[in-house]
Enzyme design. Structure first.
Site, short mmCIF file in Angstrom:
data_model
loop_
_atom_site.label_atom_id
_atom_site.label_comp_id
_atom_site.label_asym_id
_atom_site.label_seq_id
_atom_site.Cartn_x
_atom_site.Cartn_y
_atom_site.Cartn_z
N GLY A 38 6.93 -1.89 5.92
CA GLY A 38 8.29 -2.39 5.86
C GLY A 38 9.28 -1.49 6.55
O GLY A 38 9.02 -0.32 6.85
N GLU A 98 0.82 -1.21 0.00
CA GLU A 98 0.00 0.00 0.00
C GLU A 98 0.85 1.26 0.00
O GLU A 98 2.05 1.22 0.29
CB GLU A 98 -0.92 0.00 1.21
CG GLU A 98 -0.19 -0.05 2.53
CD GLU A 98 -1.17 -0.28 3.68
OE1 GLU A 98 -1.52 -1.45 3.91
OE2 GLU A 98 -1.57 0.69 4.32
N CYS A 116 0.29 2.71 8.60
CA CYS A 116 1.03 1.66 7.91
C CYS A 116 0.37 0.31 8.01
O CYS A 116 0.11 -0.18 9.09
CB CYS A 116 2.39 1.45 8.56
SG CYS A 116 3.19 2.93 8.97
N SER A 154 11.94 6.31 14.32
CA SER A 154 10.76 6.06 15.14
C SER A 154 11.23 5.84 16.57
O SER A 154 11.76 4.79 16.89
CB SER A 154 10.02 4.84 14.61
OG SER A 154 9.60 5.11 13.30
N1 SAH Z 1 9.74 0.89 9.50
C1 SAH Z 1 9.86 2.32 9.45
C2 SAH Z 1 8.74 2.96 8.64
C3 SAH Z 1 7.44 2.76 9.32
S1 SAH Z 1 6.08 3.72 9.11
C4 SAH Z 1 9.88 2.88 10.86
O1 SAH Z 1 9.71 2.12 11.80
O2 SAH Z 1 10.12 4.07 11.01
C5 SAH Z 1 6.26 5.34 9.61
C6 SAH Z 1 5.84 5.70 11.02
O3 SAH Z 1 4.49 5.37 11.39
C7 SAH Z 1 6.72 5.05 12.05
O4 SAH Z 1 7.14 6.02 12.96
C8 SAH Z 1 5.79 4.06 12.70
O5 SAH Z 1 6.25 3.72 13.98
C9 SAH Z 1 4.49 4.82 12.69
N2 SAH Z 1 3.28 4.01 12.86
C10 SAH Z 1 3.06 2.73 12.48
N3 SAH Z 1 1.82 2.34 12.81
C11 SAH Z 1 1.25 3.39 13.42
C12 SAH Z 1 -0.04 3.60 14.00
N4 SAH Z 1 -0.94 2.64 14.01
N5 SAH Z 1 -0.31 4.81 14.53
C13 SAH Z 1 0.63 5.80 14.50
N6 SAH Z 1 1.84 5.66 13.99
C14 SAH Z 1 2.17 4.46 13.45
#
Ligand code: SAH
Length: 348
Positions: A161, A89, A335, A216
């Site tokens: 990812g 996605e 995500c 993150s």
């Molecule tokens: N693997 C990478 C990219 C992930 S997505 C990473 O960990 O950074 C980008 C951001 O969205 C990351 O900070 C992730 O922790 C956050 N994220 C994922 N799921 C989420 C959710 N349900 N609510 C809020 N932030 C979320």
């Protein structure tokens, strides 16, 4: 699965064209077509015989748009289908200055963060550089963009990812997407988000592609971070901060921390104070995000008012911080949510 032609740099395409007994200028024609998001079969200025040769070896359309969901705020969420039937996605956000596309780097994820939908079924496979690039090429083309006049101006590696867990393909993608003569999106307009894979953060600093580095963080304490991010058992916050400082020294790029606010986990006044103590004076920015609740994950977000209070505490403590506008929440904005919903057999 056949090979993916969009993995190739221009120089690699030139070598391929020569190997195939074609004239060198054919590489330019092929490259121009691919960078316009075309399928091989739709590129009209190469010969039929060469096209057939290519189609026998390469996927005609490695990534295609399967469905588009439009949020009430205009954000678009894409479900893409890969040649092997896997689904990934992406998100497209439109602003006054242009469009930012969020791309996936893996099918699924093996980091299994406690709040995230991408890791619900583990890692299925890495995407190739060309599969990452194709997401952008086809969306850019959908909006009438070309390499000369891009519709997609900014890219964030924040889809499904962990980009640094797919390091070689991600770096190859970054080289190809920033290459002159291609779609040529400047590294300054690209942000890579990582859960904090420290050795790869050092490696990235040496690649000479100064993308914005986003980490993150989600907690100021190692112990509490380990509860929501299993990867925190491998690398401490102190190690992450050192790797960020090294990235800053090598690239001159300020780094960003993502901080998703989760009720009862990381969003109390004491967490704000710990964050201030940890980050004050550093060349960084904190991006607060209100949790997008994932039903399988059993964690709750906090209210907008509480989130602004947390932001106020950080600002008062001298940190540069913003609360990210919650976008596309009605279409599975976080995500992996859309793919997970899709695999569950429901549409949102
Ligand atoms: N693997 C990478 C990219 C992930 S997505 C990473 O960990 O950074 C980008 C951001 O969205 C990351 O900070 C992730 O922790 C956050 N994220 C994922 N799921 C989420 C959710 N349900 N609510 C809020 N932030 C979320």
């Amino acid at each position: 699965m056949k090979e993916i032609l969009q993995d190739y740099s221009f120089a690699e395409l030139q070598a391929l064209v020569l190997e195939s007994g074609e004239q060198k200028y054919r590489a330019g024609q092929l490259y121009r077509g691919l960078m316009r998001g075309k399928r091989i079969s739709d590129i009209t200025d190469i010969s039929k015989a060469f096209k057939e040769k290519l189609l026998a070896r390469f996927e005609d359309e490695p990534v295609r748009i399967r469905e588009v969901f439009t949020s009430s705020d205009g954000t678009e969420k894409y479900l893409f289908e890969l040649s092997d039937g896997n689904i990934i996605e992406g998100v497209l956000m439109s602003y006054k200055y242009g469009r930012t596309q969020c791309v996936s780097t893996q099918v699924g994820c093996r980091m299994n963060c406690a709040f995230c939908a991408s890791g619900l079924n583990g890692l299925i496979r890495n995407l190739t550089a060309g599969e990452i690039l194709s997401q952008i090429l086809i969306v850019n083309a959908k909006f009438g963009g070309t390499p000369e006049k891009r519709a997609v101006t900014n890219v964030v590696l924040m889809g499904s990812g962990e980009p640094l867990d797919n390091y070689d393909n991600t770096v190859k993608f970054l080289r190809n997407v920033t290459a002159e003569g291609g779609i040529c999106i400047s590294a300054r307009n690209i942000s890579l988000s990582t859960c904090g894979l420290v050795p790869k953060m050092y490696a990235l600093a040496e690649e000479g592609i100064p993308v914005n580095l986003t980490v993150s963080l989600h907690s100021p304490s190692d112990e509490e971070r380990q509860k929501i991010m299993p990867v925190a058992k491998a690398y401490t916050i102190a190690e992450i901060l050192k790797a960020c400082e090294n990235y800053f020294e090598k690239t001159g790029r300020r780094y960003i921390f993502e901080y998703s606010l989760i009720a009862g986990e990381n969003s109390d006044a004491k967490h704000a104070q710990m964050l201030i103590d940890l980050l004050r004076g550093k060349p960084c920015h904190v991006n607060l995000i209100r949790l997008n609740e994932v039903k399988e994950r059993h964690l709750s977000g906090i209210s907008e008012k509480e989130a602004y209070r947390f932001l106020g505490l950080l600002e008062k403590g001298g940190l540069s911080a913003t609360l990210r506008r919650q976008i596309g929440a009605d279409i599975g904005g976080a995500c992996g949510q859309l793919r997970a919903g899709y695999l569950d057999g429901k549409t949102i």
